[in-house]
Design an enzyme around this catalytic site. Structure first.
Site, PDB file in Angstrom:
ATOM      1  N   HIS A   1       2.179   0.051  -0.296  1.00 15.60           N
ATOM      2  CA  HIS A   1       3.096   1.311  -0.772  1.00 15.60           C
ATOM      3  C   HIS A   1       4.601   0.640  -1.064  1.00 15.60           C
ATOM      4  O   HIS A   1       4.990   0.188   0.375  1.00 15.60           O
ATOM      5  CB  HIS A   1       2.886   2.422   0.010  1.00 15.60           C
ATOM      6  CG  HIS A   1       1.667   3.085   0.131  1.00 15.60           C
ATOM      7  ND1 HIS A   1       1.344   4.171  -0.534  1.00 15.60           N
ATOM      8  CD2 HIS A   1       0.435   2.748   0.831  1.00 15.60           C
ATOM      9  CE1 HIS A   1      -0.049   4.635  -0.298  1.00 15.60           C
ATOM     10  NE2 HIS A   1      -0.493   3.757   0.781  1.00 15.60           N
TER      11      HIS A   1
ATOM     12  N   ASN B   1      -1.581   0.817   5.159  1.00 16.19           N
ATOM     13  CA  ASN B   1      -2.406   1.525   5.894  1.00 16.19           C
ATOM     14  C   ASN B   1      -3.735   0.832   5.964  1.00 16.19           C
ATOM     15  O   ASN B   1      -4.304   0.424   4.911  1.00 16.19           O
ATOM     16  CB  ASN B   1      -2.554   3.037   5.243  1.00 16.19           C
ATOM     17  CG  ASN B   1      -1.258   3.967   5.207  1.00 16.19           C
ATOM     18  OD1 ASN B   1      -0.639   3.751   6.255  1.00 16.19           O
ATOM     19  ND2 ASN B   1      -1.236   4.482   4.117  1.00 16.19           N
TER      20      ASN B   1
ATOM     21  N   HIS C   1      -3.598  -2.469  -0.637  1.00 13.00           N
ATOM     22  CA  HIS C   1      -2.579  -2.062  -1.453  1.00 13.00           C
ATOM     23  C   HIS C   1      -1.370  -1.861  -0.592  1.00 13.00           C
ATOM     24  O   HIS C   1      -1.199  -1.312   0.685  1.00 13.00           O
ATOM     25  CB  HIS C   1      -2.686  -0.589  -2.113  1.00 13.00           C
ATOM     26  CG  HIS C   1      -3.186   0.449  -1.207  1.00 13.00           C
ATOM     27  ND1 HIS C   1      -4.681   0.646  -0.951  1.00 13.00           N
ATOM     28  CD2 HIS C   1      -2.535   1.608  -0.746  1.00 13.00           C
ATOM     29  CE1 HIS C   1      -4.463   1.736  -0.067  1.00 13.00           C
ATOM     30  NE2 HIS C   1      -3.570   2.314  -0.098  1.00 13.00           N
TER      31      HIS C   1
HETATM   32  P1  AMP Z   1      -3.772   4.895   1.476  1.00  9.08           P
HETATM   33  O1  AMP Z   1      -3.951   6.341   2.381  1.00  9.08           O
HETATM   34  O2  AMP Z   1      -2.819   3.849   1.864  1.00  9.08           O
HETATM   35  O3  AMP Z   1      -5.305   4.302   1.179  1.00  9.08           O
HETATM   36  O4  AMP Z   1      -3.101   5.546   0.151  1.00  9.08           O
HETATM   37  C1  AMP Z   1      -3.894   5.488  -1.115  1.00  9.08           C
HETATM   38  C2  AMP Z   1      -2.874   5.826  -2.314  1.00  9.08           C
HETATM   39  O5  AMP Z   1      -3.685   5.764  -3.411  1.00  9.08           O
HETATM   40  C3  AMP Z   1      -2.475   7.611  -2.160  1.00  9.08           C
HETATM   41  O6  AMP Z   1      -1.126   7.361  -1.907  1.00  9.08           O
HETATM   42  C4  AMP Z   1      -3.062   8.309  -3.363  1.00  9.08           C
HETATM   43  O7  AMP Z   1      -2.201   9.316  -3.985  1.00  9.08           O
HETATM   44  C5  AMP Z   1      -3.311   6.895  -4.345  1.00  9.08           C
HETATM   45  N1  AMP Z   1      -4.116   6.869  -5.462  1.00  9.08           N
HETATM   46  C6  AMP Z   1      -5.334   7.406  -5.439  1.00  9.08           C
HETATM   47  N2  AMP Z   1      -6.059   7.320  -6.314  1.00  9.08           N
HETATM   48  C7  AMP Z   1      -5.165   6.832  -7.345  1.00  9.08           C
HETATM   49  C8  AMP Z   1      -5.077   6.547  -8.974  1.00  9.08           C
HETATM   50  N3  AMP Z   1      -6.165   7.029  -9.529  1.00  9.08           N
HETATM   51  N4  AMP Z   1      -3.968   6.089  -9.342  1.00  9.08           N
HETATM   52  C9  AMP Z   1      -2.789   5.741  -8.578  1.00  9.08           C
HETATM   53  N5  AMP Z   1      -2.646   6.096  -7.299  1.00  9.08           N
HETATM   54  C10 AMP Z   1      -3.830   6.731  -6.591  1.00  9.08           C
END
Ligand code: AMP
Ligand code: ZN
Length: 112
Positions: A101, A86, A99
């Site tokens: 996914h 994203n 990141h």
């Molecule tokens: P995005 O919308 O692609 O920025 O996704 C961010 C992702 O990070 C989401 O799926 C969250 O559930 C995940 N996330 C947020 N904080 C943490 C954390 N502390 N540890 C692991 N995953 C996280």
């Protein structure tokens, strides 16, 4: 100190369920999984998003992508998996540290 939650996971200041680590990359379980297996692969270096990547990030981006099938296999995703990046608020990005996914193991929607 960085306010970025993924930098904090890299630094060990926040817990993360790590599944892979090398000098350049880290992978861990997403805290709110959308599928039975949901991993995040990140560069350890803080990069905001795909928009901020430069030509000299080619190798790192390739290694992130190539890590996905390896981790998917190691987590039993033998039937396939989905990879998502994203980018920006319009792309649904919530954490502004690049990141990838990697998720699967259930019935995924046709489009996401
Ligand atoms: P995005 O919308 O692609 O920025 O996704 C961010 C992702 O990070 C989401 O799926 C969250 O559930 C995940 N996330 C947020 N904080 C943490 C954390 N502390 N540890 C692991 N995953 C996280
Ligand atoms: Zn960061």
């Amino acid at each position: 100190m960085s306010e970025c939650i993924f930098c904090k996971i890299v630094a060990g200041e926040l817990p993360g369920k790590k599944v892979y680590e090398d000098e350049e990359l880290l992978a861990f379980h997403d805290i709110h999984p959308v599928a039975p297996v949901h991993l995040l692969i990140i560069p350890k270096r803080h990069i905001v998003s795909l928009v901020e990547c430069q030509a000299n990030d080619e190798g790192m981006l390739g290694r992130m992508l190539l890590l996905a099938p390896r981790l998917a296999r190691e987590h039993g995703l033998d039937n396939g998996f989905r990879t998502t990046i994203n980018t920006g608020r319009g792309g649904g990005q919530l954490v502004f540290h690049l990141h990838l996914h990697v998720f699967g193991g259930g019935t995924l929607p046709t489009h996401l």
